[in-house]
Design an enzyme around this catalytic site. Structure first.
Site: not given
Ligand code: PNS
Length: 163
Positions: A15, A39, A88, A126
Site C-alpha cells: 500500500h 469484515k 498485484r 494484509s
Molecule cells: O482493501 P479492500 O478491502 O480490497 O478495499 C475494498 C474497497 C473499500 C475498495 C471496496 O470494498 C469498496 O469500494 N467499498 C465501498 C462500497 C461500494 O462502493 N460498493 C459498490 C461499488 S463496487
C-alpha cells in the site's frame, strides 16, 4: 484529486509503495479507509487511521480519511475525480474490473486508475501478513516498522485473552 480506498487492516509496504508513487502524479491523494465492521477488522478505524498517518507523514499531499456507503459518493463529496486501485495479479484484476465498471455506471464522471504493484510487493496482502504473524512467522519488510510493532502488540493481547 484522487482517492485511494481500501480496508488497510493494516497498511502494508505494498500500500505504502502505491501511495508514494500515486502521490507523485496527483495534486492531492486521499487515503480512504472503509468503515465496515462486518469484515471483522483486527484494528479499529481510529487505529488504522493513526498507523496510516504515521507512515505517510513524509508525503505532504496525502491525507487520511474514512468512509462508509458508496465509494463513488465519498469521492464526489470530496471533489475527487480519480479512484486509484493497486493490482498485484490477474486474480485481482477480475474483481477490480467489476468494481470499476460498477463505479463507472454509478458515477461516469469518476475514473478508476489501476496501478501495478512493484514486483517486490506483489505477494503481500494484509490478510496474509496477519496469518503469518499469528502463526509465528517473520513479517519484517512486509509492513512499515510501526505497523509491525502494533501487530505484535495486538496479537500478544489476543493470545493472552485465549489462556
Ligand atoms: O482493501 P479492500 O478491502 O480490497 O478495499 C475494498 C474497497 C473499500 C475498495 C471496496 O470494498 C469498496 O469500494 N467499498 C465501498 C462500497 C461500494 O462502493 N460498493 C459498490 C461499488 S463496487
Amino acid at each position: 484529486m484522487a482517492i485511494y480506498p481500501g480496508s488497510f487492516d493494516p497498511i502494508t509496504n505494498g500500500h505504502l509503495d502505491l501511495i508514494a508513487r500515486a502521490s507523485g502524479f496527483v495534486d492531492r491523494l486521499i487515503v480512504g479507509i472503509l468503515r465496515n465492521e462486518s469484515k471483522h477488522p483486527l484494528f479499529t478505524v481510529a487505529e488504522r487511521r493513526e498507523m496510516l498517518a504515521q507512515v505517510v507523514s513524509g508525503y505532504p499531499n496525502v491525507v487520511i480519511d474514512s468512509f462508509d456507503g458508496l465509494l463513488v459518493e465519498f469521492a464526489a463529496l470530496r471533489g475527487a475525480s480519480l479512484i486509484i486501485r493497486g493490482i498485484r495479479a490477474i486474480s485481482d484484476y477480475e474483481k477490480e474490473l467489476q468494481m470499476a465498471l460498477m463505479n463507472r455506471r454509478l458515477r461516469p464522471d469518476i475514473e478508476t486508475v489501476f496501478m501495478m504493484a512493484s514486483e517486490a510487493h506483489s505477494f503481500i496482502s494484509s490478510h496474509l501478513v496477519k496469518e503469518v504473524i499469528r502463526l509465528g512467522g517473520n513479517i519484517s519488510g512486509l509492513v512499515p516498522p510501526p505497523v509491525e510493532a502494533s501487530l505484535k502488540d495486538r496479537l500478544l493481547k489476543e493470545q493472552a485473552l485465549k489462556v
